[in-house]
Design a protein around this motif. Structure first.
Motif, short mmCIF file in Angstrom:
data_model
loop_
_atom_site.label_atom_id
_atom_site.label_comp_id
_atom_site.label_asym_id
_atom_site.label_seq_id
_atom_site.Cartn_x
_atom_site.Cartn_y
_atom_site.Cartn_z
N ASN A 99 -5.73 81.87 18.47
CA ASN A 99 -6.11 82.36 19.58
C ASN A 99 -6.00 80.94 21.39
O ASN A 99 -4.85 80.77 22.57
CB ASN A 99 -7.17 82.79 19.97
N THR A 100 -6.16 79.65 20.50
CA THR A 100 -6.37 79.53 21.60
C THR A 100 -5.14 77.96 21.58
O THR A 100 -4.40 78.07 23.04
CB THR A 100 -7.49 78.12 20.98
N ALA A 101 -4.78 77.71 20.80
CA ALA A 101 -3.09 77.26 20.32
C ALA A 101 -1.92 78.37 21.53
O ALA A 101 -1.07 77.84 22.21
CB ALA A 101 -2.58 77.65 19.16
N ILE A 102 -2.49 80.09 21.05
CA ILE A 102 -1.63 79.60 21.86
C ILE A 102 -1.93 80.57 23.72
O ILE A 102 -0.66 79.84 24.50
CB ILE A 102 -1.97 82.24 21.76
N THR A 103 -2.75 80.18 23.70
CA THR A 103 -3.11 79.97 25.49
C THR A 103 -2.38 78.65 25.96
O THR A 103 -2.32 78.82 26.79
CB THR A 103 -4.78 80.38 25.13
N VAL A 104 -2.67 77.36 25.08
CA VAL A 104 -2.50 76.40 25.88
C VAL A 104 -0.91 76.16 26.02
O VAL A 104 -0.27 76.38 26.91
CB VAL A 104 -2.57 75.46 24.51
N THR A 105 -0.38 76.99 24.75
CA THR A 105 1.22 76.97 24.89
C THR A 105 1.86 77.96 25.99
O THR A 105 2.56 77.60 26.64
CB THR A 105 1.78 77.76 23.87
N PHE A 106 1.10 79.34 26.49
CA PHE A 106 1.17 79.13 27.08
C PHE A 106 1.02 79.21 28.82
O PHE A 106 1.53 78.75 29.29
CB PHE A 106 0.03 81.03 27.39
N LEU A 107 -0.36 78.51 28.84
CA LEU A 107 -0.23 77.59 29.91
C LEU A 107 0.97 76.76 30.18
O LEU A 107 1.13 76.32 31.25
CB LEU A 107 -2.13 77.43 30.31
N ALA B 270 3.08 76.34 33.80
CA ALA B 270 3.61 75.43 33.95
C ALA B 270 4.87 74.31 34.32
O ALA B 270 5.08 74.46 35.32
CB ALA B 270 2.82 73.86 33.61
N PHE B 271 5.31 74.56 33.22
CA PHE B 271 6.80 74.58 33.19
C PHE B 271 7.96 75.64 33.98
O PHE B 271 8.77 74.92 34.74
CB PHE B 271 7.23 74.52 31.52
N THR B 272 7.75 76.40 33.98
CA THR B 272 8.57 77.36 34.63
C THR B 272 8.16 77.68 36.39
O THR B 272 9.53 77.55 37.59
CB THR B 272 7.99 79.02 34.11
N SER B 273 6.74 77.05 36.48
CA SER B 273 5.64 77.08 37.95
C SER B 273 7.21 75.84 38.50
O SER B 273 7.45 76.09 39.46
CB SER B 273 4.89 76.97 37.71
N LEU B 274 7.07 74.67 37.67
CA LEU B 274 7.92 73.49 38.60
C LEU B 274 9.41 73.23 38.45
O LEU B 274 9.36 73.55 39.33
CB LEU B 274 7.89 72.25 37.11
N GLN B 275 9.99 74.76 37.58
CA GLN B 275 11.67 74.60 37.83
C GLN B 275 11.60 74.99 38.12
O GLN B 275 12.90 75.47 39.01
CB GLN B 275 11.86 75.07 35.65
N SER B 276 11.00 76.31 38.44
CA SER B 276 10.79 77.71 39.46
C SER B 276 10.98 76.89 41.12
O SER B 276 11.69 77.71 42.16
CB SER B 276 9.52 78.79 39.64
#
Length: 135
Positions: free
Chosen positions: A98-106, A110-116
């Protein structure tokens, strides 16, 4: 009959914010889309003057309605998940996953927000001619 205890105040507030509001907003958007479609049909076939921006507005309304409903789906945990193997893990391994999923999700957010943001800056001067609004 035994009465169910009332859910805690925090849970009621969360359900209001993450379930009731998105459902109300998306329902209103779908109703507006249906009404706009009916008005466009009447204008087109009875008066010969269709609403020229209606089709594009309907697309925008549907997109926004889907994005709003995603809030409640995520809150309820209603997304598809592959849990056949996950359910066989112990509690510590589930926490690690769950921690790995959350870190990957965040990281993805961040990447999508920057590209957007970059795309938004590139297209900040675009204008939808048919809808008469900025994109």
């Amino acid at each position: 009959m035994t009465e169910q205890p009332a859910p805690p105040r925090r849970q009621r507030i969360e359900e209001f914010i993450f379930l009731k509001i998105p459902y109300a907003v998306s329902g209103t958007l779908f109703l507006a889309a249906a009404l706009l479609n009916v008005v466009n049909i009447v204008a087109r076939y009875f008066f010969g003057r269709p609403i020229f921006w209606a089709e594009e507005a309907l697309v925008f309304i549907m997109i926004w309605a889907v994005f709003v409903v995603v809030i409640s789906i995520t809150y309820r945990g209603g997304h598809l998940s592959m849990d056949l193997v996950y359910n066989s893990f112990g509690p510590k391994m589930k926490i690690a996953i769950n921690t790995a999923i959350t870190v990957t999700f965040l990281g993805c957010i961040a990447f999508t927000s920057l590209q957007s943001w970059r795309v938004l800056l590139l297209h900040s001067h675009n204008h939808s001619v048919t809808a008469g609004t900025d994109i």
